[in-house]
Design a protein around this motif. Sequence first.
Motif, PDB file in Angstrom:
ATOM      1  N   PHE B  30     -60.374  17.870  25.876  1.00 32.88           N
ATOM      2  CA  PHE B  30     -59.539  18.849  25.202  1.00 32.88           C
ATOM      3  C   PHE B  30     -58.181  18.247  24.847  1.00 32.88           C
ATOM      4  CE2 PHE B  30     -56.556  22.519  25.479  1.00 32.88           C
ATOM      5  CZ  PHE B  30     -57.065  23.211  24.397  1.00 32.88           C
ATOM      6  N   ALA B  31     -57.632  17.510  25.839  1.00 28.72           N
ATOM      7  CA  ALA B  31     -56.305  16.942  25.630  1.00 28.72           C
ATOM      8  C   ALA B  31     -56.321  15.861  24.553  1.00 28.72           C
ATOM      9  CB  ALA B  31     -55.774  16.357  26.935  1.00 28.72           C
ATOM     10  N   SER B  32     -57.470  15.181  24.397  1.00 22.88           N
ATOM     11  CA  SER B  32     -57.518  14.146  23.365  1.00 22.88           C
ATOM     12  C   SER B  32     -57.875  14.741  22.003  1.00 22.88           C
ATOM     13  CB  SER B  32     -58.529  13.069  23.757  1.00 22.88           C
ATOM     14  OG  SER B  32     -59.802  13.646  23.848  1.00 22.88           O
ATOM     15  N   GLY B  33     -58.178  16.058  21.987  1.00 23.06           N
ATOM     16  CA  GLY B  33     -58.487  16.707  20.711  1.00 23.06           C
ATOM     17  C   GLY B  33     -57.253  16.836  19.834  1.00 23.06           C
ATOM     18  N   LEU B  34     -57.464  17.183  18.591  1.00 18.51           N
ATOM     19  CA  LEU B  34     -56.369  17.236  17.622  1.00 18.51           C
ATOM     20  C   LEU B  34     -55.350  18.318  17.957  1.00 18.51           C
ATOM     21  CD1 LEU B  34     -58.023  16.675  14.150  1.00 18.51           C
ATOM     22  CD2 LEU B  34     -56.456  15.194  15.373  1.00 18.51           C
ATOM     23  N   THR B  35     -55.832  19.441  18.520  1.00 22.32           N
ATOM     24  CA  THR B  35     -54.918  20.559  18.751  1.00 22.32           C
ATOM     25  C   THR B  35     -53.873  20.233  19.799  1.00 22.32           C
ATOM     26  OG1 THR B  35     -56.633  21.400  20.199  1.00 22.32           O
ATOM     27  CG2 THR B  35     -56.435  22.441  18.053  1.00 22.32           C
ATOM     28  N   MET B  36     -54.147  19.257  20.695  1.00 28.62           N
ATOM     29  CA  MET B  36     -53.216  18.945  21.758  1.00 28.62           C
ATOM     30  C   MET B  36     -52.292  17.779  21.409  1.00 28.62           C
ATOM     31  SD  MET B  36     -53.693  21.197  23.926  1.00 28.62           S
ATOM     32  CE  MET B  36     -52.878  20.621  25.409  1.00 28.62           C
ATOM     33  N   GLN B  37     -52.441  17.211  20.211  1.00 31.10           N
ATOM     34  CA  GLN B  37     -51.622  16.058  19.853  1.00 31.10           C
ATOM     35  C   GLN B  37     -50.197  16.487  19.522  1.00 31.10           C
ATOM     36  OE1 GLN B  37     -52.733  12.816  19.842  1.00 31.10           O
ATOM     37  NE2 GLN B  37     -54.566  13.675  20.783  1.00 31.10           N
ATOM     38  N   ARG B  38     -49.280  15.566  19.688  1.00 32.30           N
ATOM     39  CA  ARG B  38     -47.897  15.865  19.324  1.00 32.30           C
ATOM     40  C   ARG B  38     -47.756  15.846  17.805  1.00 32.30           C
ATOM     41  NH1 ARG B  38     -44.250  11.730  22.256  1.00 32.30           N
ATOM     42  NH2 ARG B  38     -42.597  12.920  21.226  1.00 32.30           N
ATOM     43  N   THR B  39     -46.783  16.642  17.347  1.00 34.46           N
ATOM     44  CA  THR B  39     -46.646  16.830  15.909  1.00 34.46           C
ATOM     45  C   THR B  39     -46.389  15.516  15.180  1.00 34.46           C
ATOM     46  OG1 THR B  39     -45.534  18.848  16.549  1.00 34.46           O
ATOM     47  CG2 THR B  39     -45.575  18.326  14.217  1.00 34.46           C
ATOM     48  N   GLU B  40     -45.519  14.665  15.798  1.00 31.56           N
ATOM     49  CA  GLU B  40     -45.186  13.401  15.118  1.00 31.56           C
ATOM     50  C   GLU B  40     -46.437  12.540  14.972  1.00 31.56           C
ATOM     51  OE1 GLU B  40     -42.506  13.474  18.450  1.00 31.56           O
ATOM     52  OE2 GLU B  40     -43.100  15.285  17.404  1.00 31.56           O
TER      53      GLU B  40
END
Lengths: 118, 248
Positions: B30-40
């Motif tokens: 989940f954490a490596s999914g796109l939704t958890m990525q930082r905006t930058e």
Amino acid sequence: MWILPLLGLLAGAVIGSTLTYEVPPTYIKYMSIAVLASLDSVLGGVRALLKNDFDSTVLLSGFFTNALLAALLAYLGDRLGVDLYLAAVFVFGVRLFQNLANIRHSLLSQLRNNKQVK
Amino acid sequence: MKQKWYLTITVVFLLMGILLSLQFRAQESFASGLTMQRTENLIAMVRDLSNKRQKLSFEILDLTERLTAQKQAERDDKQLVSNIANEMDKLNIITGATELIGPGLTITIDRYMPILYIDIINIVNELWAAGAEAISINDQRITANSAIFYAENSNNVFLTVNNHKIEYPVVIMAIGDAANLEKGLTIPGGIMDNLALFGAYPVLEKKDEITVVARNDTPHFYFLKEYKPEEKSSSENKPAANNQILKD
């Protein structure tokens, strides 16, 4: 005497990592609460063991009902728009630390008793 | 009692292990999914990917261009080949290299008619003038190099065409508009009238389909050379180049 439960934990970890099933992303939150609750139950069981008032039915029922109820409450909170999730995290977190502290105390007192006996 | 707590604790620990590792894995994915990525990071990723995409679309453009160019070249080649083939067919017809079929007129001259080679020449000239497209005399095709003449031995005089002896009956076949060809010969004061004065009456016959044979020998040229005028400008370049290819 602690070898069997530890082996059980290891076996569980191995089984869990070899399972191909993956928790759907929407349920990860509830799953985490359930894990927290069951962790708390397990530590409670350990503490009871050390204090010699262990009851397996209490442990098993606590393990399952705590986990299920925590997940259910978190789900309900999400439905209702209330962060019951946080309440569960708080409660179980506090109990977890209390259990840990109790375990530490029991272990320490056992150790001291052993020394005095010697 | 002892047995029991061991078992319970083990079972609970087992379940705990399963739960923990499951949750661990789920959380990790989940954490490596796109939704958890930082905006930058996401912005950088988007920029990167759109750059890549642009590059790829440029590549597609380039490749399709090359493809169309290749196809065009191929088409040009085919066009050239078919042009050459067409030209070749025409030249074959003109030089008499192929057998030809078409409507036309046959003129049959029998042994008893008092006819000289010069009359045959006249008939042939008249046929050309009347629009004949191909002419043969018996099994000899009339081409640009044809000669109609006579030969004699101690007993007889023969007609010859292309230096081949012509047997009677002499049949002249001409492909063209049969009516026109006939008129060309039978015009008052024309060849037929002329021949009639000498008592020769060739038989004219219009036919829907006559076959004109191919020439039997290919001409050989030892002395002639093609004359090529000097190329003056680029506008004259193209037809000159074309001619070159056709002649090759």
